[in-house]
Scaffold this motif. Structure first.
Motif, PDB file in Angstrom:
ATOM      1  N   VAL A 191       0.878  -1.171   0.000  1.00 38.16           N
ATOM      2  CA  VAL A 191       0.000   0.000   0.000  1.00 38.16           C
ATOM      3  C   VAL A 191       0.910   1.214   0.000  1.00 38.16           C
ATOM      4  O   VAL A 191       1.662   1.432   0.960  1.00 38.16           O
ATOM      5  CB  VAL A 191      -0.944   0.012   1.215  1.00 38.16           C
ATOM      6  CG1 VAL A 191      -1.823   1.256   1.199  1.00 38.16           C
ATOM      7  CG2 VAL A 191      -1.803  -1.253   1.244  1.00 38.16           C
ATOM      8  N   ILE A 192       0.889   2.003  -1.051  1.00 37.94           N
ATOM      9  CA  ILE A 192       1.803   3.134  -1.206  1.00 37.94           C
ATOM     10  C   ILE A 192       0.986   4.395  -1.425  1.00 37.94           C
ATOM     11  O   ILE A 192       0.089   4.439  -2.280  1.00 37.94           O
ATOM     12  CB  ILE A 192       2.761   2.912  -2.402  1.00 37.94           C
ATOM     13  CG1 ILE A 192       3.607   1.645  -2.176  1.00 37.94           C
ATOM     14  CG2 ILE A 192       3.661   4.125  -2.610  1.00 37.94           C
ATOM     15  CD1 ILE A 192       4.471   1.278  -3.368  1.00 37.94           C
ATOM     16  N   GLY A 193       1.297   5.438  -0.668  1.00 40.44           N
ATOM     17  CA  GLY A 193       0.689   6.742  -0.876  1.00 40.44           C
ATOM     18  C   GLY A 193       1.776   7.757  -1.160  1.00 40.44           C
ATOM     19  O   GLY A 193       2.629   8.005  -0.318  1.00 40.44           O
ATOM     20  N   ALA A 194       1.787   8.328  -2.340  1.00 42.00           N
ATOM     21  CA  ALA A 194       2.850   9.245  -2.755  1.00 42.00           C
ATOM     22  C   ALA A 194       2.505  10.699  -2.473  1.00 42.00           C
ATOM     23  O   ALA A 194       3.272  11.606  -2.838  1.00 42.00           O
ATOM     24  CB  ALA A 194       3.139   9.063  -4.243  1.00 42.00           C
ATOM     25  N   GLU A 195       1.371  10.966  -1.826  1.00 44.81           N
ATOM     26  CA  GLU A 195       0.976  12.342  -1.553  1.00 44.81           C
ATOM     27  C   GLU A 195       1.872  12.946  -0.475  1.00 44.81           C
ATOM     28  O   GLU A 195       2.289  12.276   0.471  1.00 44.81           O
ATOM     29  CB  GLU A 195      -0.487  12.389  -1.095  1.00 44.81           C
ATOM     30  CG  GLU A 195      -1.025  13.808  -0.887  1.00 44.81           C
ATOM     31  CD  GLU A 195      -2.459  13.803  -0.377  1.00 44.81           C
ATOM     32  OE1 GLU A 195      -3.074  14.883  -0.356  1.00 44.81           O
ATOM     33  OE2 GLU A 195      -2.960  12.729   0.004  1.00 44.81           O
ATOM     34  N   ALA A 250      -0.924  10.437   4.125  1.00 45.96           N
ATOM     35  CA  ALA A 250      -0.762   9.865   2.781  1.00 45.96           C
ATOM     36  C   ALA A 250      -1.224   8.414   2.740  1.00 45.96           C
ATOM     37  O   ALA A 250      -1.777   7.955   1.739  1.00 45.96           O
ATOM     38  CB  ALA A 250       0.692   9.973   2.338  1.00 45.96           C
ATOM     39  N   VAL A 251      -1.000   7.664   3.812  1.00 44.44           N
ATOM     40  CA  VAL A 251      -1.580   6.334   3.978  1.00 44.44           C
ATOM     41  C   VAL A 251      -2.358   6.371   5.284  1.00 44.44           C
ATOM     42  O   VAL A 251      -1.801   6.659   6.345  1.00 44.44           O
ATOM     43  CB  VAL A 251      -0.512   5.229   4.024  1.00 44.44           C
ATOM     44  CG1 VAL A 251      -1.161   3.883   4.313  1.00 44.44           C
ATOM     45  CG2 VAL A 251       0.253   5.172   2.699  1.00 44.44           C
TER      46      VAL A 251
END
Length: 268
Positions: free
Chosen positions: A20-24, A29-30
């Motif tokens: 699970v990746i959040g690039a924000e 972001a996650v």
């Protein structure tokens, strides 16, 4: 998005990883959110463990119920370490706003506690405190030697027992002051200073001169009783009280420093 109005939603990789990746560029972001008031989040892992790394801060917060961070040890060396690394002016802070006498409780139920510091250790309290042991000796010591490593017991209390040394464990209990050791320290001094010094004994004690109060000078030392501008009184009270001045080898001299002063021996 993935959404279900009832039942469970499962994301599973049977033979690989789930990433699970959040690039924000945001603090959430996650985000894992159990939004129900009675909901929770359960994370389980096998023997590879759980690794959480951050280049920023970490915050674990709970509210309204007892919490724990624990390790179930099953072999020697299973240590739990809480540490600050890096040679900076940083601290490990354990803080409690609890109002009980055990607001911070450090308890080793089957072992000991070791405190080591490269600098000073300071223990401060705003109420009556104690340092006790139920078995064995309690030692306060310095090992550095020299002239700047004293053991200081200090009190600013104004009562007559501002510093109180009490040995009352039963028959044979005593207090021992020693400024001499077997390594050749023959110049140590025990000094008592006060507006008045009072030493009381109750009964005789066999083994220490067989007397209630003994002053002994070893080897070639001198026992001196002197007063700058007062009297010295030696009295033996009671029906069996007596005063004995004995010299094993040499003479006993009783003298005055004033030519016109007298020495009286007799009864009154």
């Amino acid at each position: 998005n993935f959404n279900t109005s009832s039942g469970d939603l499962t994301l599973q990789a049977e033979a690989s990883s789930v990433n699970v990746i959040g690039a924000e560029a945001a603090a959430d972001a996650v985000r894992l959110n159990a939004s129900n008031a009675a909901g929770g989040i359960d994370i389980d892992a096998g023997t590879a463990g759980i690794t959480i790394d951050s280049t920023g801060a970490l915050s674990f917060d709970a509210a309204g119920t007892s919490s724990n961070f624990s390790l179930a040890s099953n072999s020697v060396g299973d240590d739990l370490t809480i540490a600050v690394t890096g040679a900076t002016d940083s601290s490990v802070v354990i803080n409690s706003s609890g109002t009980g006498s055990d607001a911070v409780d450090v308890n080793a139920t089957a072992g000991g506690i070791t405190l080591d510091a490269a600098g000073a250790i300071s223990l401060d309290a705003a109420a009556a405190s104690n340092l006790t042991t139920s078995v064995g000796a309690l030692t306060l010591a310095t090992t550095a030697g020299g002239t700047s490593s004293s053991v200081v017991l200090q009190s600013v209390d104004t009562s007559s027992d501002a510093i109180y040394l009490d040995a009352d464990g039963g028959s044979g209990s005593g207090i021992y002051l020693d400024a001499y050791d077997s390594t050749g320290n023959t110049t140590g001094i025990v000094q008592l200073d006060g507006a008045a010094v009072q030493i009381n004994t109750f009964g005789s004690l066999a083994g220490i001169g067989n007397a209630g109060f003994d002053l002994n000078v070893g080897d070639s030392g001198t026992l001196s009783l002197s007063s700058t501008d007062g009297a010295i009184s030696l009295s033996g009270g009671g029906s069996s009280g007596s005063i004995n001045l004995t010299s094993a080898q040499n003479s006993i001299t009783i003298d005055t420093q004033t030519a016109s002063a007298s020495i009286s021996l007799g009864t009154s």
